[in-house]
Design an enzyme around this catalytic site. Structure first.
Site, short mmCIF file in Angstrom:
data_model
loop_
_atom_site.label_atom_id
_atom_site.label_comp_id
_atom_site.label_asym_id
_atom_site.label_seq_id
_atom_site.Cartn_x
_atom_site.Cartn_y
_atom_site.Cartn_z
N SER A 99 1.01 -10.98 7.17
CA SER A 99 0.28 -9.75 6.85
C SER A 99 -1.00 -10.05 6.09
O SER A 99 -0.95 -10.62 4.99
CB SER A 99 1.17 -8.83 5.99
N GLY A 157 1.14 -1.71 -0.38
CA GLY A 157 -0.25 -1.97 0.00
C GLY A 157 -1.05 -2.69 -1.07
O GLY A 157 -0.81 -2.54 -2.26
N ASP A 204 -3.89 -1.99 -1.86
CA ASP A 204 -4.74 -0.99 -2.52
C ASP A 204 -3.98 -0.21 -3.59
O ASP A 204 -4.48 0.81 -4.08
CB ASP A 204 -5.35 -0.04 -1.49
#
Length: 196
Positions: A13, A182, A184
């Site tokens: 990822s 995530g 973020d």
């Protein structure tokens, strides 16, 4: 009690790569212990019915732009792997074997760099051997450990436990029972650590 940040990841990822690039500094800033938990993203997708962002073309195009934004913000090199998606079962088994050993960080760094800095086809044993050897690691020993039933079962158990906790993708971080998904969401991770 020292707070913990659990980092559930798969080297396949790119967003997990970006999170990994930032978490050690976040851990140092906050005094939290960073706990690495390798999982198989493909297994999580299968168990949850989730799909990679690239499965939706418009979402995939947006994600590529967003990855470039975060790479620039973090000042971390990111080169999209031309072989993506790469079957990461062997690299993730190697990482599983390395968890808690003195070579843990060197193994994770070598494999992440080979996926997202100087990308190669990490599903190929000869490439894995080259990458680990170039990093000064005993490639044959790590491949043998990765092939053990104990390591295979541990990675499978990690993945199944992640799904039971509500994980649907990577990177996923936990601070206590609070889940953050995530690269973020690292500001929320930091706030959660400071609030504990």
């Amino acid at each position: 009690m020292t707070p913990k940040i659990e980092f559930l990841f798969d080297v396949g990822s790119p967003t997990a790569y970006l999170a990994w690039s930032q978490l050690p500094a976040l851990s140092e800033r906050t005094g939290a212990e960073l706990v690495y938990i390798p999982v198989l993203l493909g297994g999580i997708f299968k168990a949850t019915g989730n799909h990679p962002p690239g499965a939706v073309p418009a979402k995939g195009m947006y994600m590529m732009r967003d990855l470039a934004r975060y790479s620039a913000r973090y000042q971390v090199p990111l080169t999209m792997n031309p072989h993506f998606p790469v079957n990461t079962i062997t690299p993730m088994r190697i990482i599983t074997a390395a968890i808690g050993t003195p070579e843990q960080d060197a193994v994770i760094t070598a494999l992440y760099n080979a996926m997202w800095r100087e990308p190669c086809k990490l599903s190929e044993p000869e490439e894995i051997t080259r990458v680990l050897t170039d990093a000064g690691l005993d490639a044959q020993a790590w491949l043998e450990k990765a092939a053990s039933d104990e390591v295979k079962e541990q990675l499978k158990a990690n993945t199944e436990a992640a799904v039971k906790r509500g994980v649907f993708g990577a990177p996923t971080m936990f601070v206590g029972n609070e889940m953050f998904f995530g690269q973020d969401r690292l500001d929320f991770v930091e706030e959660a650590v400071k609030g504990n």
